[in-house]
Scaffold this motif. Structure first.
Motif, PDB file in Angstrom:
ATOM      1  N   GLN A 142       0.841  -1.202   0.000  1.00 42.97           N
ATOM      2  CA  GLN A 142       0.000   0.000   0.000  1.00 42.97           C
ATOM      3  C   GLN A 142       0.873   1.248   0.000  1.00 42.97           C
ATOM      4  O   GLN A 142       0.628   2.188  -0.751  1.00 42.97           O
ATOM      5  CB  GLN A 142      -0.894   0.033   1.240  1.00 42.97           C
ATOM      6  N   ALA A 143       1.869   1.257   0.859  1.00 40.57           N
ATOM      7  CA  ALA A 143       2.743   2.426   0.971  1.00 40.57           C
ATOM      8  C   ALA A 143       3.430   2.736  -0.353  1.00 40.57           C
ATOM      9  O   ALA A 143       3.539   3.899  -0.742  1.00 40.57           O
ATOM     10  CB  ALA A 143       3.779   2.202   2.072  1.00 40.57           C
ATOM     11  N   ALA A 144       3.877   1.705  -1.046  1.00 39.29           N
ATOM     12  CA  ALA A 144       4.542   1.925  -2.334  1.00 39.29           C
ATOM     13  C   ALA A 144       3.587   2.573  -3.334  1.00 39.29           C
ATOM     14  O   ALA A 144       3.961   3.508  -4.054  1.00 39.29           O
ATOM     15  CB  ALA A 144       5.079   0.609  -2.882  1.00 39.29           C
ATOM     16  N   LEU A 145       2.349   2.104  -3.342  1.00 41.89           N
ATOM     17  CA  LEU A 145       1.354   2.664  -4.258  1.00 41.89           C
ATOM     18  C   LEU A 145       1.012   4.105  -3.890  1.00 41.89           C
ATOM     19  O   LEU A 145       1.042   4.996  -4.743  1.00 41.89           O
ATOM     20  CB  LEU A 145       0.091   1.806  -4.249  1.00 41.89           C
ATOM     21  N   TRP A 146       0.682   4.362  -2.624  1.00 39.19           N
ATOM     22  CA  TRP A 146       0.290   5.716  -2.209  1.00 39.19           C
ATOM     23  C   TRP A 146       1.464   6.679  -2.336  1.00 39.19           C
ATOM     24  O   TRP A 146       1.294   7.837  -2.687  1.00 39.19           O
ATOM     25  CB  TRP A 146      -0.245   5.730  -0.780  1.00 39.19           C
TER      26      TRP A 146
END
Length: 170
Positions: A142-146
């Motif tokens: 998630q962090a990579a995407l956001w």
């Protein structure tokens, strides 16, 4: 209903008259002159809507980007509890930074900068809302995407600032 934005006024009121009743007969030469005059007015207006590069605005964008990306990193973990007190403090700090940047853009009477900052603020608010809603830290995926999405939004805003007249970053 009348909608006014960016100096453009549209009237969406229902009217039963046909276009022939409201428009006088115009020759192609008259229409060509009107179109030329309109094009010239649009070009002159567009040039006057874009202010010069502002180093402080560029610095604020860079600072906001770094703080937003750091917030994502700070609230990323494979598992665990969300530190809601730390998130509340980080949220307060980010909202203050956005308020300062928006106030500065408004003081320059620059709606383009103000709109960009409000869009970036909505990206931040979406990320914050995701954290609150899921009530646990972002997963690494998630962090990579956001992070990638937020970074791209800030880079576009920075490109916009750098494309202004008198920019040293061109």
């Amino acid at each position: 209903m009348i909608c006014a934005r960016y100096g453009l006024m549209l009237n969406f009121a229902k009217d039963t008259r046909s276009q022939g009743d409201t428009m006088p007969h115009q020759t192609p030469l008259t229409l060509s002159r009107q179109a030329t005059a309109l094009l010239l007015a649009v070009l002159l207006t567009a040039c006057s809507l874009v202010g010069n590069y502002q180093g402080r605005a560029h610095g604020q964008l860079t600072d906001l980007m770094a703080a937003h990306l750091q917030l994502i990193d700070d609230f990323t973990a494979p598992s665990g509890e969300l530190d809601t007190a730390a998130l509340a403090k980080a949220d307060h700090d980010m909202r203050l930074r956005f308020a300062q940047a928006i106030a500065y853009a408004e003081s320059l009477h620059d709606p383009l900068r103000t709109d960009n900052l409000r869009l970036l603020q909505s990206v931040y608010r979406d990320d914050h809302a995701r954290l609150v809603k899921q009530n646990h830290p972002f997963s690494p995926a998630q962090a990579a995407l956001w992070r990638a999405q937020a970074r791209q939004a800030y880079l576009e805003a920075l490109r916009g600032e750098c494309s202004r007249p008198a920019s040293p970053c061109q």
